[in-house]
Scaffold this motif. Structure first.
Motif, PDB file in Angstrom:
ATOM      1  N   LEU A 113       6.038  10.449  14.797  1.00  0.00           N
ATOM      2  CA  LEU A 113       7.268   9.948  15.558  1.00  0.00           C
ATOM      3  C   LEU A 113       8.448  11.080  15.293  1.00  0.00           C
ATOM      4  O   LEU A 113       8.716  11.652  16.403  1.00  0.00           O
ATOM      5  CB  LEU A 113       7.852   8.754  15.114  1.00  0.00           C
ATOM      6  CG  LEU A 113       8.881   8.209  16.190  1.00  0.00           C
ATOM      7  CD1 LEU A 113       8.622   7.880  17.703  1.00  0.00           C
ATOM      8  CD2 LEU A 113       9.538   6.859  15.419  1.00  0.00           C
ATOM      9  N   LEU A 114       8.650  11.229  14.127  1.00  0.00           N
ATOM     10  CA  LEU A 114       9.652  12.454  13.963  1.00  0.00           C
ATOM     11  C   LEU A 114       9.289  13.727  14.417  1.00  0.00           C
ATOM     12  O   LEU A 114      10.051  14.454  15.019  1.00  0.00           O
ATOM     13  CB  LEU A 114      10.271  12.427  12.372  1.00  0.00           C
ATOM     14  CG  LEU A 114      10.591  11.182  11.980  1.00  0.00           C
ATOM     15  CD1 LEU A 114      10.903  11.365  10.258  1.00  0.00           C
ATOM     16  CD2 LEU A 114      12.117  10.918  12.434  1.00  0.00           C
ATOM     17  N   ASN A 115       8.150  14.102  14.400  1.00  0.00           N
ATOM     18  CA  ASN A 115       7.601  15.203  14.642  1.00  0.00           C
ATOM     19  C   ASN A 115       7.488  15.355  16.242  1.00  0.00           C
ATOM     20  O   ASN A 115       7.829  16.448  16.994  1.00  0.00           O
ATOM     21  CB  ASN A 115       6.104  15.744  14.490  1.00  0.00           C
ATOM     22  CG  ASN A 115       6.113  16.564  12.974  1.00  0.00           C
ATOM     23  OD1 ASN A 115       6.759  17.563  13.144  1.00  0.00           O
ATOM     24  ND2 ASN A 115       5.316  16.102  12.078  1.00  0.00           N
ATOM     25  N   ARG A 116       7.353  14.258  17.026  1.00  0.00           N
ATOM     26  CA  ARG A 116       7.140  14.286  18.333  1.00  0.00           C
ATOM     27  C   ARG A 116       8.646  14.599  19.228  1.00  0.00           C
ATOM     28  O   ARG A 116       8.753  15.230  20.093  1.00  0.00           O
ATOM     29  CB  ARG A 116       6.492  12.751  18.857  1.00  0.00           C
ATOM     30  CG  ARG A 116       6.431  12.758  20.228  1.00  0.00           C
ATOM     31  CD  ARG A 116       5.081  11.838  20.460  1.00  0.00           C
ATOM     32  NE  ARG A 116       4.948  10.632  19.927  1.00  0.00           N
ATOM     33  CZ  ARG A 116       5.799   9.567  20.241  1.00  0.00           C
ATOM     34  NH1 ARG A 116       6.496   9.583  21.546  1.00  0.00           N
ATOM     35  NH2 ARG A 116       5.843   8.282  19.554  1.00  0.00           N
ATOM     36  N   PHE A 117       9.700  13.827  18.369  1.00  0.00           N
ATOM     37  CA  PHE A 117      11.057  14.063  19.043  1.00  0.00           C
ATOM     38  C   PHE A 117      11.742  15.313  18.350  1.00  0.00           C
ATOM     39  O   PHE A 117      13.078  15.357  18.596  1.00  0.00           O
ATOM     40  CB  PHE A 117      11.571  12.903  18.673  1.00  0.00           C
ATOM     41  CG  PHE A 117      11.467  11.625  19.720  1.00  0.00           C
ATOM     42  CD1 PHE A 117      12.075  11.515  20.791  1.00  0.00           C
ATOM     43  CD2 PHE A 117      10.380  10.880  19.342  1.00  0.00           C
ATOM     44  CE1 PHE A 117      11.453  10.617  21.807  1.00  0.00           C
ATOM     45  CE2 PHE A 117       9.919   9.842  20.199  1.00  0.00           C
ATOM     46  CZ  PHE A 117      10.659   9.696  21.380  1.00  0.00           C
ATOM     47  N   GLY A 118      11.086  16.101  17.568  1.00  0.00           N
ATOM     48  CA  GLY A 118      11.812  17.234  17.064  1.00  0.00           C
ATOM     49  C   GLY A 118      12.634  16.958  15.926  1.00  0.00           C
ATOM     50  O   GLY A 118      13.778  17.572  16.128  1.00  0.00           O
ATOM     51  N   MET A 119      12.430  16.045  15.216  1.00  0.00           N
ATOM     52  CA  MET A 119      13.377  15.605  14.074  1.00  0.00           C
ATOM     53  C   MET A 119      12.882  15.983  12.777  1.00  0.00           C
ATOM     54  O   MET A 119      12.517  15.132  11.972  1.00  0.00           O
ATOM     55  CB  MET A 119      13.708  14.251  14.041  1.00  0.00           C
ATOM     56  CG  MET A 119      14.507  13.884  15.491  1.00  0.00           C
ATOM     57  SD  MET A 119      14.302  11.977  15.738  1.00  0.00           S
ATOM     58  CE  MET A 119      15.551  11.377  14.509  1.00  0.00           C
ATOM     59  N   LYS A 120      12.857  17.336  12.375  1.00  0.00           N
ATOM     60  CA  LYS A 120      11.979  17.989  11.041  1.00  0.00           C
ATOM     61  C   LYS A 120      13.027  18.127  10.161  1.00  0.00           C
ATOM     62  O   LYS A 120      12.717  18.631   8.936  1.00  0.00           O
ATOM     63  CB  LYS A 120      11.358  18.922  11.471  1.00  0.00           C
ATOM     64  CG  LYS A 120      10.169  18.837  12.722  1.00  0.00           C
ATOM     65  CD  LYS A 120       9.377  19.933  12.769  1.00  0.00           C
ATOM     66  CE  LYS A 120       8.316  19.742  13.857  1.00  0.00           C
ATOM     67  NZ  LYS A 120       7.572  21.029  14.182  1.00  0.00           N
ATOM     68  N   THR A 121      14.304  18.282  10.329  1.00  0.00           N
ATOM     69  CA  THR A 121      15.293  18.732   9.349  1.00  0.00           C
ATOM     70  C   THR A 121      16.589  17.595   9.564  1.00  0.00           C
ATOM     71  O   THR A 121      17.096  17.281  10.780  1.00  0.00           O
ATOM     72  CB  THR A 121      16.109  20.002   9.525  1.00  0.00           C
ATOM     73  OG1 THR A 121      14.696  21.060   9.325  1.00  0.00           O
ATOM     74  CG2 THR A 121      16.934  20.453   8.478  1.00  0.00           C
ATOM     75  N   SER A 122      17.111  16.918   8.622  1.00  0.00           N
ATOM     76  CA  SER A 122      18.098  16.019   8.523  1.00  0.00           C
ATOM     77  C   SER A 122      19.016  16.218   7.487  1.00  0.00           C
ATOM     78  O   SER A 122      18.978  16.704   6.447  1.00  0.00           O
ATOM     79  CB  SER A 122      17.407  14.751   8.318  1.00  0.00           C
ATOM     80  OG  SER A 122      16.577  14.136   9.270  1.00  0.00           O
ATOM     81  N   ALA A 123      20.457  15.848   8.052  1.00  0.00           N
ATOM     82  CA  ALA A 123      21.419  15.848   6.923  1.00  0.00           C
ATOM     83  C   ALA A 123      22.292  14.742   7.209  1.00  0.00           C
ATOM     84  O   ALA A 123      22.493  14.231   8.521  1.00  0.00           O
ATOM     85  CB  ALA A 123      22.374  17.173   7.250  1.00  0.00           C
ATOM     86  N   VAL A 124      22.720  13.736   6.029  1.00  0.00           N
ATOM     87  CA  VAL A 124      23.256  12.702   6.058  1.00  0.00           C
ATOM     88  C   VAL A 124      24.513  12.611   5.462  1.00  0.00           C
ATOM     89  O   VAL A 124      24.260  12.970   4.273  1.00  0.00           O
ATOM     90  CB  VAL A 124      22.287  11.602   5.913  1.00  0.00           C
ATOM     91  CG1 VAL A 124      23.158  10.092   5.847  1.00  0.00           C
ATOM     92  CG2 VAL A 124      21.042  11.714   6.904  1.00  0.00           C
ATOM     93  N   MET A 125      25.631  11.992   5.810  1.00  0.00           N
ATOM     94  CA  MET A 125      26.827  11.898   5.264  1.00  0.00           C
ATOM     95  C   MET A 125      27.271  10.498   5.046  1.00  0.00           C
ATOM     96  O   MET A 125      27.657   9.798   6.035  1.00  0.00           O
ATOM     97  CB  MET A 125      28.066  12.704   5.898  1.00  0.00           C
ATOM     98  CG  MET A 125      27.773  13.961   6.624  1.00  0.00           C
ATOM     99  SD  MET A 125      27.246  15.331   5.341  1.00  0.00           S
ATOM    100  CE  MET A 125      26.240  16.385   6.255  1.00  0.00           C
ATOM    101  N   PRO A 126      27.356  10.081   3.979  1.00  0.00           N
ATOM    102  CA  PRO A 126      27.642   8.568   3.555  1.00  0.00           C
ATOM    103  C   PRO A 126      29.332   8.577   3.810  1.00  0.00           C
ATOM    104  O   PRO A 126      29.904   9.458   3.441  1.00  0.00           O
ATOM    105  CB  PRO A 126      27.256   8.244   2.246  1.00  0.00           C
ATOM    106  CG  PRO A 126      26.377   9.274   1.489  1.00  0.00           C
ATOM    107  CD  PRO A 126      27.007  10.509   2.529  1.00  0.00           C
ATOM    108  N   LEU A 127      29.673   7.370   4.491  1.00  0.00           N
ATOM    109  CA  LEU A 127      30.973   7.226   4.690  1.00  0.00           C
ATOM    110  C   LEU A 127      31.632   5.732   4.630  1.00  0.00           C
ATOM    111  O   LEU A 127      30.673   4.825   4.573  1.00  0.00           O
ATOM    112  CB  LEU A 127      31.335   7.641   6.192  1.00  0.00           C
ATOM    113  CG  LEU A 127      30.835   9.073   6.568  1.00  0.00           C
ATOM    114  CD1 LEU A 127      30.800   9.260   8.182  1.00  0.00           C
ATOM    115  CD2 LEU A 127      32.054  10.009   6.110  1.00  0.00           C
TER     116      LEU A 127
END
Length: 241
Positions: free
Chosen positions: A113-127
């Motif tokens: 699913l992530l590959n199909r939508f082009g979501m291969k790199t992520s960065a997350v900030m907890p707030l």
């Protein structure tokens, strides 16, 4: 765009935001400046049965992605989520590195699913809000791995944007179209728990027609378009837990 120029432009855009939509637009500009495709602000999951759609505050994710993600209940099986819940630090990963690190527990369907939508790199900030609520600001896209310098820069921009968002959110609490009645709050609270109108009617000893009427009134009072937005807004404003 050079780093100092990028920070100046994005900081100016965030500082002049007059609405939550403006903040989202600024975050979308930030995502594109760092070669990401999507940006999402969501409440931190607290239960295994939580659905992404109910946690979303603002997002540019395609609705089809959210629908497929929740249909497979990926939030409850994602091996990355426990790391985010247990840490205050910004994190970044690639789909490839996550699959290698969690060989046994990373669902193949989620990777597809992530590959199909082009979501291969992520960065997350907890707030964290001033009331102690926990949020995640996530950037996703198809770009090279994020270095520490970029992650630090993204973290500072995220803090700035969330500070503006929080000020707007607190101000909104004093300008609601109208307060919800006790019964309307009950209906919204049970809806947030995933109950249908029929189930809520049984719990509150009401007909499903009456439950739907309370829901319609609450949607109008909160200036929302559907139940999902209503629940998200009620949680965001602290009307329900």
């Amino acid at each position: 765009m050079e780093k100092p120029e990028r920070q100046t432009i994005l900081s100016r855009t965030i500082s002049t935001a007059n609405s939550q939509a403006d903040v989202l637009a600024a975050l979308e500009q930030t995502a594109h400046a760092f070669d990401f495709s999507f940006v999402t602000l969501l409440m931190m999951p607290t239960r295994p049965e939580d659905l992404l759609a109910r946690l979303l505050i603002q997002t540019t994710l395609p609705s089809q992605f959210v629908q497929e993600f929740d249909q497979s209940r990926f939030l409850s099986v994602s091996p990355v989520m426990p790391l985010l819940i247990s840490s205050m630090l910004p994190r970044t990963w690639t789909l490839e590195s996550a699959e290698m690190l969690h060989r046994e527990s990373f669902p193949k369907d989620l990777a597809q699913l992530l590959n199909r939508f082009g979501m291969k790199t992520s960065a997350v900030m907890p707030l964290h809000s001033l009331e102690g609520e926990r949020f995640l600001l996530q950037f996703d896209g198809e770009r090279p791995p994020v270095g520490q310098s970029e992650l630090n820069e993204l973290g500072m921009i995220a803090l700035h944007a969330f500070d503006v968002f929080e000020k707007l959110r607190r101000a909104e609490r004093f300008t609601l179209p109208g307060p919800l009645s006790a019964r309307e709050l009950e209906v919204v609270r049970w809806t947030a728990q995933g109950k249908t109108s029929v189930e809520i009617g049984r719990i509150l000893s009401l007909s499903d027609h009456t439950v739907n009427a309370h829901m319609t009134n609450a949607i109008k009072k909160m200036d929302c378009v559907n139940r999902t937005q209503l629940v998200a807004k009620a949680i965001r404003l602290g009307l329900i837990n």
